[in-house]
Design a protein around this motif. Structure first.
Motif, PDB file in Angstrom:
ATOM      1  N   SER A 227       0.801  -1.225   0.000  1.00 40.03           N
ATOM      2  CA  SER A 227       0.000   0.000   0.000  1.00 40.03           C
ATOM      3  C   SER A 227       0.833   1.274   0.000  1.00 40.03           C
ATOM      4  O   SER A 227       0.309   2.350  -0.271  1.00 40.03           O
TER       5      SER A 227
ATOM      6  N   ARG B 171       6.733  -0.246   2.094  1.00 37.12           N
ATOM      7  CA  ARG B 171       6.365  -1.654   2.274  1.00 37.12           C
ATOM      8  C   ARG B 171       7.180  -2.600   1.393  1.00 37.12           C
ATOM      9  O   ARG B 171       7.104  -3.813   1.578  1.00 37.12           O
TER      10      ARG B 171
ATOM     11  N   HIS C 273      -5.564  -2.526  -1.239  1.00 34.01           N
ATOM     12  CA  HIS C 273      -5.708  -1.762   0.013  1.00 34.01           C
ATOM     13  C   HIS C 273      -6.346  -0.395  -0.258  1.00 34.01           C
ATOM     14  O   HIS C 273      -5.831   0.369  -1.080  1.00 34.01           O
TER      15      HIS C 273
ATOM     16  N   HIS D 184       5.925  -4.556  15.551  1.00 34.58           N
ATOM     17  CA  HIS D 184       4.874  -4.535  14.539  1.00 34.58           C
ATOM     18  C   HIS D 184       3.529  -4.650  15.261  1.00 34.58           C
ATOM     19  O   HIS D 184       3.352  -5.533  16.098  1.00 34.58           O
TER      20      HIS D 184
ATOM     21  N   SER E  70      -0.458  -5.251  14.949  1.00 30.77           N
ATOM     22  CA  SER E  70      -1.545  -5.756  14.102  1.00 30.77           C
ATOM     23  C   SER E  70      -2.877  -5.364  14.710  1.00 30.77           C
ATOM     24  O   SER E  70      -3.068  -5.499  15.921  1.00 30.77           O
TER      25      SER E  70
ATOM     26  N   ARG F 195      -7.218  -5.682  14.281  1.00 31.88           N
ATOM     27  CA  ARG F 195      -8.352  -6.358  13.645  1.00 31.88           C
ATOM     28  C   ARG F 195      -9.645  -5.818  14.244  1.00 31.88           C
ATOM     29  O   ARG F 195      -9.673  -5.441  15.417  1.00 31.88           O
TER      30      ARG F 195
ATOM     31  N   GLY G 289      -1.056   1.208   7.505  1.00 30.84           N
ATOM     32  CA  GLY G 289      -2.173   1.139   6.566  1.00 30.84           C
ATOM     33  C   GLY G 289      -2.865  -0.199   6.663  1.00 30.84           C
ATOM     34  O   GLY G 289      -2.606  -0.961   7.593  1.00 30.84           O
TER      35      GLY G 289
ATOM     36  N   HIS H 132      -6.698  -2.501   5.769  1.00 28.81           N
ATOM     37  CA  HIS H 132      -8.111  -2.589   5.410  1.00 28.81           C
ATOM     38  C   HIS H 132      -8.969  -2.206   6.624  1.00 28.81           C
ATOM     39  O   HIS H 132      -8.482  -2.228   7.746  1.00 28.81           O
TER      40      HIS H 132
ATOM     41  N   ALA I 127      -8.643  -5.213   8.961  1.00 30.80           N
ATOM     42  CA  ALA I 127      -7.294  -5.748   9.241  1.00 30.80           C
ATOM     43  C   ALA I 127      -6.277  -4.718   8.802  1.00 30.80           C
ATOM     44  O   ALA I 127      -6.223  -4.357   7.623  1.00 30.80           O
ATOM     45  N   ALA I 128      -5.501  -4.230   9.752  1.00 29.82           N
ATOM     46  CA  ALA I 128      -4.519  -3.199   9.400  1.00 29.82           C
ATOM     47  C   ALA I 128      -3.319  -3.318  10.330  1.00 29.82           C
ATOM     48  O   ALA I 128      -3.318  -4.155  11.246  1.00 29.82           O
ATOM     49  N   GLY I 129      -2.306  -2.513  10.078  1.00 29.53           N
ATOM     50  CA  GLY I 129      -1.126  -2.604  10.934  1.00 29.53           C
ATOM     51  C   GLY I 129      -0.207  -1.423  10.767  1.00 29.53           C
ATOM     52  O   GLY I 129      -0.357  -0.624   9.837  1.00 29.53           O
TER      53      GLY I 129
HETATM   54  P1  5GP Z   1      -0.995  -7.840   9.637  1.00 28.39           P
HETATM   55  O1  5GP Z   1      -1.597  -7.376  10.918  1.00 28.39           O
HETATM   56  O2  5GP Z   1      -1.469  -9.203   9.269  1.00 28.39           O
HETATM   57  O3  5GP Z   1       0.484  -7.682   9.594  1.00 28.39           O
HETATM   58  O4  5GP Z   1      -1.535  -6.857   8.523  1.00 28.39           O
HETATM   59  C1  5GP Z   1      -2.896  -6.656   8.302  1.00 28.39           C
HETATM   60  C2  5GP Z   1      -3.096  -5.749   7.122  1.00 28.39           C
HETATM   61  O5  5GP Z   1      -2.521  -4.473   7.374  1.00 28.39           O
HETATM   62  C3  5GP Z   1      -2.458  -6.231   5.842  1.00 28.39           C
HETATM   63  O6  5GP Z   1      -3.364  -5.952   4.814  1.00 28.39           O
HETATM   64  C4  5GP Z   1      -1.204  -5.441   5.696  1.00 28.39           C
HETATM   65  O7  5GP Z   1      -0.902  -5.254   4.359  1.00 28.39           O
HETATM   66  C5  5GP Z   1      -1.534  -4.138   6.418  1.00 28.39           C
HETATM   67  N1  5GP Z   1      -0.363  -3.673   7.160  1.00 28.39           N
HETATM   68  C6  5GP Z   1       0.218  -4.274   8.205  1.00 28.39           C
HETATM   69  N2  5GP Z   1       1.271  -3.580   8.653  1.00 28.39           N
HETATM   70  C7  5GP Z   1       1.376  -2.494   7.871  1.00 28.39           C
HETATM   71  C8  5GP Z   1       2.288  -1.379   7.823  1.00 28.39           C
HETATM   72  O8  5GP Z   1       3.230  -1.250   8.610  1.00 28.39           O
HETATM   73  N3  5GP Z   1       2.059  -0.455   6.837  1.00 28.39           N
HETATM   74  C9  5GP Z   1       1.033  -0.570   5.951  1.00 28.39           C
HETATM   75  N4  5GP Z   1       0.893   0.378   5.023  1.00 28.39           N
HETATM   76  N5  5GP Z   1       0.172  -1.598   5.980  1.00 28.39           N
HETATM   77  C10 5GP Z   1       0.327  -2.548   6.910  1.00 28.39           C
END
Ligand code: 5GP
Ligand code: MN
Ligand code: MN
Length: 334
Positions: free
Chosen positions: A91, A95, A115, A273, A275, A277, A294, A296, A299-301
């Motif tokens: 996104s 990344r 995204h 990191h 996460s 939800r 960034g 969804h 689900a984002a992070g």
């Molecule tokens: P997860 O929690 O599984 O790492 O990520 C969940 C969603 O958030 C995924 O769609 C991922 O692409 C997005 N995401 C997670 N971490 C980041 C981040 O540091 N930057 C951005 N732009 N998106 C993230």
């Protein structure tokens, strides 16, 4: 017919030497999109490089062609730059890790992503948040390009659709997802093999980590918000890495009263990191964007950098979420 998808198709036909690049901390959709787009382009006679600037999580290494993925240090030893860089499932430019340099060197670029928070950072951007997964976009693109699927390509393309929908459970699992999955299964993808390889290969040490994460679990905002964390020393105790422990944020969300879940893993001291939800109404992508990340709505992070203790560093995000939950009545879209 989607005009941007057509433009991507024409642009891909013009190049011979193409790099397909996914995001750091790769998930199933990222690996699936990189490998299946590359395999499809190779069937059309293109030369491709599969690129992800991160270690590939061990659950994905047994799948076909995954061993070909190179990180930046492997790639940079080569002389030749690709004619075209195709970025998938990412996104924002940070990344893609060190491959971001290719954008700065002016290598022509295409972006394929789903995204809503995408920052449109390539020359040609096909960004479509209505798709469940980037892998589903790749499926539509390769069909448009009339690529003939063998069972390995079908399998690799299926993985991203399965994993980004939580194996067909999340709110993005609409009828087009089942149609695409059914077509890929007909072409030779084996759903049981994928589910078993990804979901049924946990190590005992992951359960010990889970015990530590449960010890750190806190519930706030009338039990609508659950959060927890693991520190670098917890991972070190069992010789595991942050990448080896996915899925716990989903377990936090599975608590009946919980709308929002947050889980932080400290990869190295001073950096974690985070996460996020949500279950049905809270937009976690806006929280992630506020903290530099960034994702969804569900689900984002983001990555958190701090001096000192992780739990203290988390408080700003924790208070941000609980304040938002408490100032809004239940079930209003946040
Ligand atoms: P997860 O929690 O599984 O790492 O990520 C969940 C969603 O958030 C995924 O769609 C991922 O692409 C997005 N995401 C997670 N971490 C980041 C981040 O540091 N930057 C951005 N732009 N998106 C993230
Ligand atoms: Mn992804
Ligand atoms: Mn994705």
């Amino acid at each position: 017919m989607n005009r941007t998808m057509n433009a991507v198709f024409s642009r891909l036909l013009q190049a011979q030497n193409i790099m397909v690049c996914g995001h750091i901390m790769p998930d199933g959709d990222c690996i699936s999109s990189v490998v299946s787009l590359s395999m499809g382009l190779e069937k059309l006679g293109k030369k491709t490089t599969m690129a992800i600037d991160w270690k590939i999580p061990s659950v994905f290494s047994p799948f076909p062609q995954v061993g070909r993925i190179v990180d930046y240090s492997h790639y940079s030893a080569r002389v030749e730059d690709p004619e075209l860089l195709v970025i998938v499932d990412a996104s924002s430019p940070d990344r893609i890790g060190r491959f971001e340099r290719l954008l700065r060197y002016g290598v022509p670029s295409i972006l394929i992503d789903h995204h809503a928070t995408n920052t449109h950072f390539a020359n040609l951007c096909w960004v479509e948040p209505s798709y469940s997964s980037t892998a589903q976009m790749i499926f539509d693109l390769l069909k448009l390009m009339e690529v003939s699927y063998d069972s390995d390509l079908a399998l690799m393309n299926y993985i991203g659709i399965a994993t980004d929908t939580g194996f067909f459970r999340y709110s993005n699992a609409n009828s087009t997802v089942f149609e695409a999955a059914a077509e890929l299964v007909k072409l030779g993808a084996d759903p049981c093999l994928v589910a078993t390889a990804i979901l049924e290969t946990r190590r005992l040490e992951e359960f010990f980590l889970e015990r530590d994460a449960i010890d750190n679990l806190r519930l706030l905002s009338n039990d609508r918000f659950a959060y927890s964390y693991l520190k670098a020393e917890d991972f070190e105790r069992y010789s595991l890495r942050e990448d080896d422990f996915g899925g716990f944020v989903g377990d936090l969300r599975s608590i009946a009263t919980v709308e929002v879940a947050l889980f932080a893993s400290e990869s190295v001291r001073g950096e974690a990191h985070v996460s996020l939800r949500s279950k049905s109404y809270f937009d976690v992508s806006s929280v992630a964007v506020a903290f530099g990340g960034g994702g969804h709505p569900r689900a984002a992070g983001f990555t958190l950098k701090y001096d000192g203790d992780l739990e203290e560093a988390l408080q700003e995000a924790v208070e941000f979420i609980s304040r938002r939950l408490e100032t809004h009545p239940k079930n209003t879209i946040l």
